[in-house]
Write a protein that holds these residues in place. Structure first.
Motif, short mmCIF file in Angstrom:
data_model
loop_
_atom_site.label_atom_id
_atom_site.label_comp_id
_atom_site.label_asym_id
_atom_site.label_seq_id
_atom_site.Cartn_x
_atom_site.Cartn_y
_atom_site.Cartn_z
N PRO A 452 -13.60 -9.32 -27.55
CA PRO A 452 -13.26 -10.61 -27.08
C PRO A 452 -13.75 -11.34 -26.27
O PRO A 452 -13.69 -12.93 -25.73
N LEU A 453 -14.43 -10.75 -25.05
CA LEU A 453 -14.58 -11.07 -23.42
C LEU A 453 -15.73 -11.52 -23.62
O LEU A 453 -16.94 -11.57 -24.14
N ARG A 454 -15.96 -12.66 -22.86
CA ARG A 454 -17.03 -13.25 -22.70
C ARG A 454 -17.39 -13.87 -21.34
O ARG A 454 -16.79 -13.54 -20.54
N GLY A 455 -18.89 -14.25 -20.85
CA GLY A 455 -18.75 -14.55 -19.55
C GLY A 455 -19.18 -13.11 -18.66
O GLY A 455 -19.61 -11.65 -19.38
N GLU A 456 -18.66 -13.62 -17.80
CA GLU A 456 -18.71 -11.97 -16.94
C GLU A 456 -17.32 -11.32 -16.88
O GLU A 456 -18.22 -10.11 -16.40
N LEU A 457 -16.79 -11.58 -17.28
CA LEU A 457 -16.06 -10.51 -18.07
C LEU A 457 -16.48 -9.45 -19.03
O LEU A 457 -15.75 -8.10 -19.47
N ALA A 458 -17.06 -9.76 -19.58
CA ALA A 458 -17.79 -9.01 -20.56
C ALA A 458 -18.61 -8.57 -19.98
O ALA A 458 -18.61 -7.11 -20.94
N ARG A 459 -18.86 -7.73 -19.30
CA ARG A 459 -19.22 -6.89 -18.89
C ARG A 459 -18.25 -5.84 -18.15
O ARG A 459 -18.77 -4.96 -17.98
N GLU A 483 -13.47 -17.15 -20.49
CA GLU A 483 -13.18 -15.72 -20.76
C GLU A 483 -13.67 -14.74 -21.83
O GLU A 483 -14.22 -14.07 -21.82
N ALA A 484 -12.95 -15.49 -22.92
CA ALA A 484 -12.25 -15.16 -24.25
C ALA A 484 -12.39 -15.86 -25.39
O ALA A 484 -12.46 -17.01 -24.76
N ASP A 485 -12.81 -15.19 -26.56
CA ASP A 485 -13.65 -15.64 -27.67
C ASP A 485 -12.32 -15.76 -28.31
O ASP A 485 -11.56 -15.12 -28.54
N VAL A 486 -11.17 -17.62 -28.26
CA VAL A 486 -10.61 -17.98 -29.04
C VAL A 486 -10.66 -17.34 -30.37
O VAL A 486 -9.05 -17.00 -30.94
#
Length: 838
Positions: A452-459, A483-486
């Motif tokens: 569910p992580l997005r942006g920089e945190l997705a890596r 940074e998370a997809d709700v």
């Protein structure tokens, strides 16, 4: 008989379907999308005399389709779901004592059969959309056929599909076939190309605008997954008219969102539905007049190198493309826009999942059914599982404790089946302490879902970040980090609730878990992927299964001595760790005592060509401590033989005499097979090192301690006395020529031996010498007095008669001190020059 109105193409065939099942316990029904088979056939069978009031189970591969089919059938009866018609899917069931038609997903069917092999109260099983060939569907059908053959011959089995090889299925089932014409309007197929550097989502958006302009009604777009749906939705939201509704449709949506996508649009409203292949079959989307097909789908693929199943984006089959296009012609003529070149050729049909999936779950189901690797009996498969993948699955189950040494299911294995998670995750859940079960429920949900992580945190490769995002979202009641997809977190939370109910946990986990809590729990799911950092390479790890793995350069796990690798991408040298969690090594000693070992091991030192001995403490294949110890003579022999096998026979110190002896044995074995000489080629010598070489390596620690002559003795010992006498006579190392000198014969595989000799030494010899019992003429390399080649021949007599006069004429002046008689037949052979003055 319940008689639905004549509104479906399948309706005229319903009496024939009932009658066919009355006469035969199995039936194949071929019906294209829109024929009404999913919702009309089960209702038509309800009061069939052969059903005798028992229940119908209908298998639907997808949860969306299961809910939708049950809802539609209940509406036709004027009831709500859970009365005559109900459904059971993962974490959700709406049935009652009055339920006669139960729509189930594939895992539910398998559990029903395993828990009650006689299928008490079940009169028929309907396999809908069988062409999708999901692994659980193939297993369910094979189990049902086994039940029918052994326990319930009166059980009816109906296999339905829009696109399958009906003849092959009918032969497999030994069943009649019925085909429905379906209801379809003409569909125009177009292939609008992408523009230069145009992304998939922008290509979709452009063609969606074109489809809305060229067609009435709604537009259905097929995309491979949720991520692509989100991207396309973002682009479309900025380019479409505000009156056009954008509706996502995929398996991770909540029930209310799925029902909204499947419900008719408000009058005057047009929609663009962005769907995965869940919309390919079973569900009906009213109002669709145009289809945009990317030609892609996301399907599981098992990587045997990493031992992990990954969802990969793949090209669909021609059958799927046709079925998707058919969605545009349900209610009127429509258009299908295919976003790939018209010249591209697709595979005719979808590959069965059983042929490309990880099979540990299947192996566990088979073991519960009483089928082990040693069992003679099997199941009536349409396509049997690949033997190699099935064996690999059984190895994993044994490691997890689900199978015993004989391949039979253990008590833990049965509990794993009842839990319903994948074998790895079930093993972790069932070994977790009770105070950690709330966290386990979250891990089960997170491991089954995409990050569910997005942006920089997705890596981030730290799996704990996903747990933290879920807990922050939960603790803030739907809020959380940007940074998370709700939406993704909401779907994960729904799954976690289901796992909490199944694990009998009342309170959800919250806050930040201990730094090692996640890794300690998941180590029981991936004991083979427990990883220890390399002391000299901080990004490199050794896994407990012996393979290497590495963290990427931007890892947030740098410095962690112990990890459990949850997701790996296989690469040529070391697999790349995509997700991992740190663990406490003290837990390993407590929970995995059998994986620790201290033993004496031998290693081959390539540089020294010698054996070294060490005492090692290991966890699996991970060396925790190593110290050098003296090599015992008895220990060295196996390692020396292993070194020869790995490096080849050239690793041995061959002397020239040993090589020549081997060549002579090989030659005579070929020339005179009746002698039954030993085979001394590479393959046979390597396979029999213990017999011919081991006695000469006793007490030695390195190959360099073996004398060259020892190899000659070892080869000679392979011959008995008579064979050695015959070898010396028929494949001699040397020949005595007329000059009285001994000259060496050179042997090469598959060739006659070569005798290099000065011409003057053969005076008086009329015939070419022969070896091999007279069968093989020697190849003579006749030399000048200076040792230079004059002639190569196997016909010495012909040389004297035809060639010698020319040779004499040419060389007599060059070598005047050597004899050049006119009559070589009567001349005295010599290896010397003429005395001075003669």
């Amino acid at each position: 008989m319940i008689s639905p109105p004549l509104a479906f193409p399948i309706t005229p065939l319903l009496p024939g379907i009932r009658d066919a099942l009355a006469a035969h316990p199995r039936l194949v029904l071929e019906a294209p999308p829109g024929a009404g088979k999913t919702t009309q056939v089960p209702l038509a069978l309800l009061d069939a005399p052969w059903l005798e009031g028992r229940k119908i189970l209908m298998l639907e591969p997808r949860r969306i389709a299961a809910r939708a089919a049950a809802q539609f059938m209940a509406q036709q009866l004027g009831e709500t779901v859970g009365q005559t018609v109900g459904y059971s899917i993962r974490f959700e069931s709406r049935t009652s004592a009055a339920t006669r038609i139960e729509v189930v997903t594939e895992g539910i069917l398998t559990r029903l059969i395993q828990d009650d092999p006689e299928l008490s109260g079940i009169g028929a099983i309907v396999f809908d959309e069988f062409h999708e060939r999901h692994l659980a569907g193939d297993l369910g059908a094979a189990l049902a056929l086994d039940v029918q053959a052994t326990l319930r011959p009166e059980l009816r089995l109906l296999v339905m599909s829009a696109t399958l090889d009906g003849e092959r299925i009918a032969q497999w089932l030994d069943a009649p076939r019925i085909s429905s014409p379906g209801r379809s309007f003409p569909v125009r197929i177009e292939y609008p190309p992408a523009r230069a550097q145009e992304s998939v989502e922008h290509h979709v958006a452009r063609i969606a605008r074109q489809a809305l302009a060229e067609n009435d009604g709604d537009v259905l777009v097929f995309l491979p997954g949720r991520r692509e749906i989100a991207r396309a939705q973002t682009v479309l939201a900025t380019t479409l008219d505000e009156q056009v509704e954008l509706m996502p449709l995929h398996g991770e949506l909540g029930l209310a969102e799925q029902q909204l996508a499947l419900a008719p649009a408000e009058p005057g409203t047009r929609r663009v539905v962005l769907a995965t292949n869940v919309a390919e079959s079973s569900v009906t989307l009213p109002g669709v007049r145009a289809v945009i097909d990317t030609g892609l789908a996301r399907e599981p693929r098992f990587d045997p190198n990493s031992g992990f199943t990954r969802l990969e984006t793949v090209t669909i089959s021609q059958a799927s493309a046709d079925q998707r296009a058919g969605r545009a012609g349900r209610v009127a003529a429509g258009t299908a826009y295919r976003l790939w070149p018209q010249s591209k050729r697709l595979e005719p049909s979808r590959t069965a999942e059983i042929a490309q999936a990880e099979l540990s779950a299947l192996a566990l189901e088979l073991a519960a059914w009483g089928i082990t690797a040693a069992s003679a009996a099997g199941l009536p498969w349409l396509d049997p599982p690949p033997a190699g993948a099935l064996a690999q699955g059984r190895e994993l189950l044994a490691l997890l404790g689900a199978l015993d040494g004989d391949g039979r299911i253990t008590a833990l294995g049965r509990r794993m089946l009842q839990l319903g998670a994948s074998p790895r995750l079930a093993a972790a859940a069932l070994r977790a302490p009770s105070e950690r079960l709330a966290l386990v429920a979250d891990l089960l949900a997170l491991m089954d879902a995409r990050s569910p992580l997005r942006g920089e945190l997705a890596r981030s490769d730290d799996f704990r970040a996903r747990v933290g995002a879920l807990h922050v979202w939960r603790d803030r009641r739907g809020g959380g980090r940007a940074e998370a997809d709700v939406g993704a977190l909401a779907a994960i939370e729904q799954a976690a609730k289901g796992w909490r109910r199944r694990l009998d946990v009342r309170t959800a986990a919250s806050g930040v878990p201990d730094s090692h809590a996640v890794g300690d729990l998941l180590a029981h799911a991936f004991p083979d992927r427990i990883a220890f950092r390399d002391a000299s390479q901080p990004l490199r790890y050794t896994l407990a299964n012996g393979r290497g793995a590495r963290l990427h350069e931007q890892t947030v796990l740098l410095g962690e001595p112990w990890l459990v690798a949850l997701d790996l991408r296989h690469e040529a040298r070391d697999s790349l760790i995509l997700a991992a969690a740190p663990l406490d090594p003290r837990q390993l000693e407590r929970d995995f005592p059998a994986a620790f070992a201290r033993e004496r091991v031998l290693r081959w030192n390539e540089a020294r060509a010698a054996v070294e001995a060490f005492e090692e403490q290991r966890f699996g294949a991970i060396v925790l401590e190593r110290r050098s110890v003296p090599v015992q003579p008895a220990d060295a022999l196996p390692a020396l033989l292993a070194a020869v096998r790995s490096r080849g026979l050239e690793a041995l110190p061959w002397s020239e005499s040993a090589r020549r002896l081997r060549a002579r044995i090989q030659a005579l074995r070929q020339w005179m097979p009746e002698l039954d000489l030993p085979d001394v080629d590479d393959a046979h010598l390597l396979a029999t090192l213990e017999q011919w070489l081991a006695p000469h390596l006793e007490g030695k620690r390195g190959l360099d301690a073996l004398a060259g002559e020892s190899l000659s003795q070892a080869l000679a010992a392979m011959l008995d006395y008579e064979q050695r006498r015959t070898l010396d006579a028929q494949a001699p190392d040397q020949l005595v020529v007329p000059s009285g000198q001994s000259r060496r014969l050179e042997y090469a595989p598959g060739e006659p031996p070569v005798l290099a000799v000065k011409l003057q030494e053969l005076f008086g010899l009329a015939d070419t010498p022969r070896v091999g019992g007279g069968r093989v003429p020697v190849t003579l390399h006749l030399l000048s007095p200076a040792g230079r080649p004059i002639q190569v021949t196997q016909d010495l007599k012909g040389f004297w008669e035809r060639t010698y006069p020319e040779v004499k004429k040419e060389l007599k002046g060059r070598y005047p001190r050597h004899p050049w008689p006119d009559d070589p037949w009567s001349a005295t052979p010599t290896h010397r020059a003429k005395p001075r003055g003669t």
